[in-house]
Design an enzyme around this catalytic site. Structure first.
Site, PDB file in Angstrom:
ATOM      1  N   ASP A  39      -3.632   4.970  -8.310  1.00  0.00           N
ATOM      2  CA  ASP A  39      -3.512   5.319  -6.897  1.00  0.00           C
ATOM      3  C   ASP A  39      -4.899   5.722  -6.411  1.00  0.00           C
ATOM      4  OD1 ASP A  39      -3.145   6.585  -4.473  1.00  0.00           O
ATOM      5  OD2 ASP A  39      -1.505   7.866  -5.165  1.00  0.00           O
ATOM      6  N   ILE A  40      -5.447   4.955  -5.495  1.00  0.00           N
ATOM      7  CA  ILE A  40      -6.836   5.182  -5.064  1.00  0.00           C
ATOM      8  C   ILE A  40      -7.006   6.532  -4.369  1.00  0.00           C
ATOM      9  CG2 ILE A  40      -6.736   4.083  -2.772  1.00  0.00           C
ATOM     10  CD1 ILE A  40      -9.417   2.661  -3.570  1.00  0.00           C
ATOM     11  N   ASN A  57      -6.699  -1.342   9.551  1.00  0.00           N
ATOM     12  CA  ASN A  57      -6.546  -2.426  10.527  1.00  0.00           C
ATOM     13  C   ASN A  57      -7.521  -2.156  11.673  1.00  0.00           C
ATOM     14  OD1 ASN A  57      -5.237  -0.617  12.427  1.00  0.00           O
ATOM     15  ND2 ASN A  57      -3.452  -0.760  11.080  1.00  0.00           N
ATOM     16  N   GLY A  65       1.095   0.669   3.569  1.00  0.00           N
ATOM     17  CA  GLY A  65       0.335   0.343   2.358  1.00  0.00           C
ATOM     18  C   GLY A  65      -0.700   1.400   2.022  1.00  0.00           C
ATOM     19  N   ASP A  67      -3.419   2.148   3.504  1.00  0.00           N
ATOM     20  CA  ASP A  67      -3.858   2.863   4.706  1.00  0.00           C
ATOM     21  C   ASP A  67      -2.981   4.106   4.933  1.00  0.00           C
ATOM     22  OD1 ASP A  67      -5.252   3.347   7.045  1.00  0.00           O
ATOM     23  OD2 ASP A  67      -4.345   1.707   8.179  1.00  0.00           O
ATOM     24  N   SER A 155      -6.652  -6.838   1.596  1.00  0.00           N
ATOM     25  CA  SER A 155      -5.907  -8.015   2.097  1.00  0.00           C
ATOM     26  C   SER A 155      -4.832  -8.549   1.144  1.00  0.00           C
ATOM     27  CB  SER A 155      -6.839  -9.176   2.492  1.00  0.00           C
ATOM     28  OG  SER A 155      -7.508  -8.904   3.702  1.00  0.00           O
ATOM     29  N   GLY A 157      -2.085  -7.076   0.192  1.00  0.00           N
ATOM     30  CA  GLY A 157      -0.738  -6.578   0.471  1.00  0.00           C
ATOM     31  C   GLY A 157      -0.124  -7.403   1.585  1.00  0.00           C
ATOM     32  N   VAL A 158       0.208  -6.738   2.684  1.00  0.00           N
ATOM     33  CA  VAL A 158       0.869  -7.457   3.786  1.00  0.00           C
ATOM     34  C   VAL A 158      -0.028  -8.542   4.392  1.00  0.00           C
ATOM     35  CG1 VAL A 158       2.454  -5.601   4.395  1.00  0.00           C
ATOM     36  CG2 VAL A 158       0.225  -5.692   5.491  1.00  0.00           C
ATOM     37  N   TYR A 159      -1.330  -8.472   4.193  1.00  0.00           N
ATOM     38  CA  TYR A 159      -2.211  -9.504   4.742  1.00  0.00           C
ATOM     39  C   TYR A 159      -2.213 -10.796   3.919  1.00  0.00           C
ATOM     40  CZ  TYR A 159      -4.111  -6.464   8.445  1.00  0.00           C
ATOM     41  OH  TYR A 159      -4.279  -5.673   9.564  1.00  0.00           O
TER      42      TYR A 159
END
Ligand code: ADP
Length: 205
Positions: A39-40, A57, A65, A67, A155, A157-159
């Protein structure tokens, strides 16, 4: 030059794909690229010379995510600091491929570098945009005296960026900064990403 570094053969093959085992690859004669699971938001090396990179974003007002996790761990001051970043056009504080820096507030690191990776299917040149996101993050880190920097898989993940292509872009762009940091880390959330990044580093470093 007389730098002290860990032995080149410090990669522990026994760790690969298991646990959080950090694997090290030489970036130059003096420094390493380190790949680990985790976990960053919990990552740090030195504290005051550390930065994590957030996959933000363009609005820079938080999201899902990594963010969301970064904002939760940093606390509400981070959102205020992001709001203070000037808009370059309505609703856009950080255009895709660029990077902005804020303090880390309640995080264990002193700084957060916010960058915006491409939406893979929507970007006309996702490779250039992803490379710019890494390059501008590292440039901002360097300008601010950061010595240890950690990236998530921007990018991925959802990207929707394909892992293997993203690993190639991230590692080859990091190599451009081989002499500028003590360590560059990738802190990867899941085992698939960890395996793809480790294999790519073996190939490219
Ligand atoms: P993007 O919008 O750039 O695709 P995401 O946040 O959706 O960003 O995903 C980027 C990557 O970060 C994904 O691989 C996701 O699994 C990973 N991730 C999510 N939370 C964390 C975390 N706390 N630490 C490290 N990586 C994370």
């Amino acid at each position: 030059i007389g730098c002290r570094r860990r032995p080149k053969a410090s990669m522990d093959a026994g760790n690969e794909g298991r646990g959080n085992g950090a694997v090290r690859f030489p970036l130059s004669s003096c420094n390493d690229l380190v790949i680990q699971r985790g976990d960053i938001t919990k990552w740090f090396v030195n504290g005051s010379a550390d930065a994590i990179v957030n996959a933000a974003n363009e609005r820079m007002l938080g999201g899902g995510g990594v963010d969301g996790a970064v904002h939760r761990a940093a606390g509400p001051d981070l959102l205020q600091a992001c709001k203070n970043v000037p808009e370059v056009r309505p609703g856009v504080r950080c255009p895709t491929g660029e990077a902005r820096i804020t303090p880390g507030f309640s995080l264990p690191v002193s700084r957060v570098i916010h960058t915006v990776g491409p939406i893979y299917k929507a970007d006309s040149n996702p490779e250039a945009s992803l490379s710019n996101a890494y390059r501008n993050s590292l440039r901002v880190a360097k300008e601010n005296g950061i010595q240890y920097v950690a990236f998530p898989a921007i990018s991925c993940g959802v990207y929707g960026y394909p892992y293997e292509e993203a690993a190639t872009v991230s590692i080859s762009t990091t190599k451009e900064f081989a002499n500028d940091f003590k360590e560059v880390h990738f802190v990867l959330f899941d085992e698939d990403l960890y395996n793809v990044w480790s294999n790519k580093a073996k190939e490219l470093l």
